[in-house]
Design a protein around this motif. Structure first.
Motif, short mmCIF file in Angstrom:
data_model
loop_
_atom_site.label_atom_id
_atom_site.label_comp_id
_atom_site.label_asym_id
_atom_site.label_seq_id
_atom_site.Cartn_x
_atom_site.Cartn_y
_atom_site.Cartn_z
N VAL A 100 0.84 -1.19 0.00
CA VAL A 100 0.00 0.00 0.00
C VAL A 100 0.88 1.26 0.00
CG1 VAL A 100 -1.59 1.37 1.42
CG2 VAL A 100 -2.02 -1.07 1.05
N TYR A 101 1.99 1.20 0.73
CA TYR A 101 2.91 2.35 0.77
C TYR A 101 3.42 2.66 -0.63
CZ TYR A 101 7.02 5.18 1.78
OH TYR A 101 7.96 6.18 1.79
N ASP A 102 3.89 1.63 -1.34
CA ASP A 102 4.42 1.85 -2.68
C ASP A 102 3.33 2.30 -3.66
OD1 ASP A 102 7.01 1.24 -1.98
OD2 ASP A 102 6.85 -0.89 -2.52
N ALA A 103 2.13 1.79 -3.45
CA ALA A 103 1.01 2.19 -4.31
C ALA A 103 0.70 3.68 -4.11
CB ALA A 103 -0.22 1.35 -4.01
N ILE A 104 0.74 4.12 -2.86
CA ILE A 104 0.51 5.54 -2.57
C ILE A 104 1.58 6.40 -3.24
CG2 ILE A 104 0.51 7.29 -0.75
CD1 ILE A 104 -0.79 5.19 1.09
N CYS A 105 2.83 5.95 -3.16
CA CYS A 105 3.93 6.68 -3.79
C CYS A 105 3.75 6.76 -5.31
CB CYS A 105 5.27 6.02 -3.46
SG CYS A 105 5.76 6.17 -1.73
N THR A 106 3.35 5.63 -5.92
CA THR A 106 3.13 5.60 -7.36
C THR A 106 2.00 6.54 -7.76
OG1 THR A 106 3.87 3.29 -7.51
CG2 THR A 106 2.51 4.12 -9.31
N MET A 107 0.94 6.51 -6.99
CA MET A 107 -0.20 7.37 -7.28
C MET A 107 0.20 8.85 -7.21
SD MET A 107 -3.98 7.08 -5.56
CE MET A 107 -4.30 5.44 -6.22
N PHE A 108 1.03 9.17 -6.21
CA PHE A 108 1.47 10.55 -6.06
C PHE A 108 2.42 10.96 -7.19
CE2 PHE A 108 4.65 13.58 -4.43
CZ PHE A 108 3.81 14.63 -4.08
N LEU A 109 3.38 10.11 -7.49
CA LEU A 109 4.38 10.44 -8.52
C LEU A 109 3.77 10.52 -9.92
CD1 LEU A 109 7.37 8.25 -7.28
CD2 LEU A 109 7.17 10.75 -7.17
N GLU A 110 2.77 9.66 -10.19
CA GLU A 110 2.14 9.63 -11.51
C GLU A 110 0.96 10.60 -11.61
OE1 GLU A 110 3.21 8.11 -14.10
OE2 GLU A 110 4.74 6.80 -13.22
N ASP A 111 0.61 11.21 -10.48
CA ASP A 111 -0.48 12.18 -10.42
C ASP A 111 -1.79 11.58 -10.95
OD1 ASP A 111 -1.75 14.57 -9.89
OD2 ASP A 111 -1.23 15.47 -11.82
N VAL A 112 -2.15 10.42 -10.42
CA VAL A 112 -3.40 9.76 -10.80
C VAL A 112 -4.20 9.43 -9.55
CG1 VAL A 112 -2.46 8.76 -12.92
CG2 VAL A 112 -2.29 7.47 -10.78
N GLY A 113 -5.48 9.13 -9.74
CA GLY A 113 -6.33 8.80 -8.60
C GLY A 113 -6.70 7.34 -8.55
N THR A 114 -6.26 6.57 -9.56
CA THR A 114 -6.61 5.16 -9.63
C THR A 114 -5.44 4.36 -10.20
OG1 THR A 114 -8.93 5.75 -10.07
CG2 THR A 114 -8.26 3.49 -10.54
N LEU A 115 -5.18 3.20 -9.61
CA LEU A 115 -4.18 2.28 -10.15
C LEU A 115 -4.89 1.00 -10.57
CD1 LEU A 115 -1.33 2.53 -7.45
CD2 LEU A 115 -1.49 3.77 -9.63
N PHE A 116 -4.48 0.45 -11.70
CA PHE A 116 -5.02 -0.82 -12.16
C PHE A 116 -4.06 -1.92 -11.74
CE2 PHE A 116 -6.59 2.08 -15.68
CZ PHE A 116 -7.77 2.37 -15.01
N VAL A 117 -4.58 -2.93 -11.10
CA VAL A 117 -3.76 -4.03 -10.59
C VAL A 117 -3.76 -5.14 -11.64
CG1 VAL A 117 -3.37 -5.60 -8.67
CG2 VAL A 117 -4.51 -3.39 -8.27
N VAL A 118 -2.56 -5.55 -12.06
CA VAL A 118 -2.44 -6.53 -13.13
C VAL A 118 -1.52 -7.67 -12.71
CG1 VAL A 118 -2.81 -4.79 -14.93
CG2 VAL A 118 -0.48 -5.32 -14.20
N LYS A 119 -1.64 -8.77 -13.44
CA LYS A 119 -0.69 -9.86 -13.29
C LYS A 119 0.02 -10.05 -14.62
CE LYS A 119 -4.19 -13.47 -14.06
NZ LYS A 119 -4.84 -14.66 -13.47
#
Length: 219
Positions: A100-119
């Protein structure tokens, strides 16, 4: 027009051409030019604009007809022709194991409000929103030890769109589902494990498209 789309603005000469065609159509370009005391070559750009915009219809060896459509009707038709594949942007993704920490960082750095989780293969397995991450960060939890897979929304409970969908239908899904972004997906050949994420459509995407239409409505 409060709350409405910006109508297409025509020049004085183009308005005059429209009146002539409306009153006397079908009428040839040569006859229109004669009425305005202009050459056919001078009128060619105006006739091209009026035809491409949908105000006039042209038939070979017959002449120009008035389509009877208003500027707002024509703009509405154009909006309905916009497709997801022409407006989609690059998806921002993460994996189920991402903290969750890394996801928050990614969301902040990419300036987006949603991340898509993929395999593997870009197969969509979930979606995590800003709200999901905010909920998981409440309390004294170790965000680096909580995987995104625990807090995400999972397939098949995810609203998606396809490249061939209209942007209008995607916008309707955003509103009705009360989400900020939709994954753009395509079915994988022989892939029974889910669709592949190839893009994203957001509320910002839709807003930009309508702003561009409004700004480009003046001819």
């Amino acid at each position: 027009m409060p709350g409405g789309c910006k109508p297409i603005e025509l020049s004085e000469r183009q308005e005059t051409i429209l009146r002539i065609v409306k009153d006397e159509g079908p009428i040839t370009g040569e006859h229109i030019a004669e009425k305005l005391n202009l050459t056919r070559a001078t009128l060619r750009p105006d006739l091209a604009i009026l035809t491409m915009s949908g105000f006039l219809e042209a038939r070979p060896r017959v002449g120009y007809f008035y389509s009877g459509k208003t500027g707002n009707q024509l703009l509405g038709e154009h909006i309905r022709k916009l497709t997801v594949k022409d407006r989609k942007s690059v998806p921002v993704v993460c994996q189920e194991e991402t903290s969750v920490y890394d996801a928050i960082c990614t969301m902040f750095l990419e300036d987006v409000g949603t991340l898509f989780v993929v395999k593997e293969g870009g197969v969509l397995v979930g979606v995590v929103s800003r709200k999901d991450l905010l909920k998981s960060s409440m309390g004294n939890q170790d965000l680096q030890s909580i995987p995104v897979g625990i807090v995400m929304s999972r397939m098949p409970n995810i609203i998606t769109c396809s490249p061939d969908d209209t942007l209008l239908s995607a916008a309707s899904k955003l509103i009705s589902s009360q989400v900020d972004a939709l994954p753009v997906v395509k079915e994988r050949e022989g892939g029974d494990d889910g669709p592949e994420v190839i893009g994203r459509i957001t509320k910002t995407t839709v807003t930009k498209a309508f702003v561009e239409l409004g700004e480009g409505a003046t001819v």
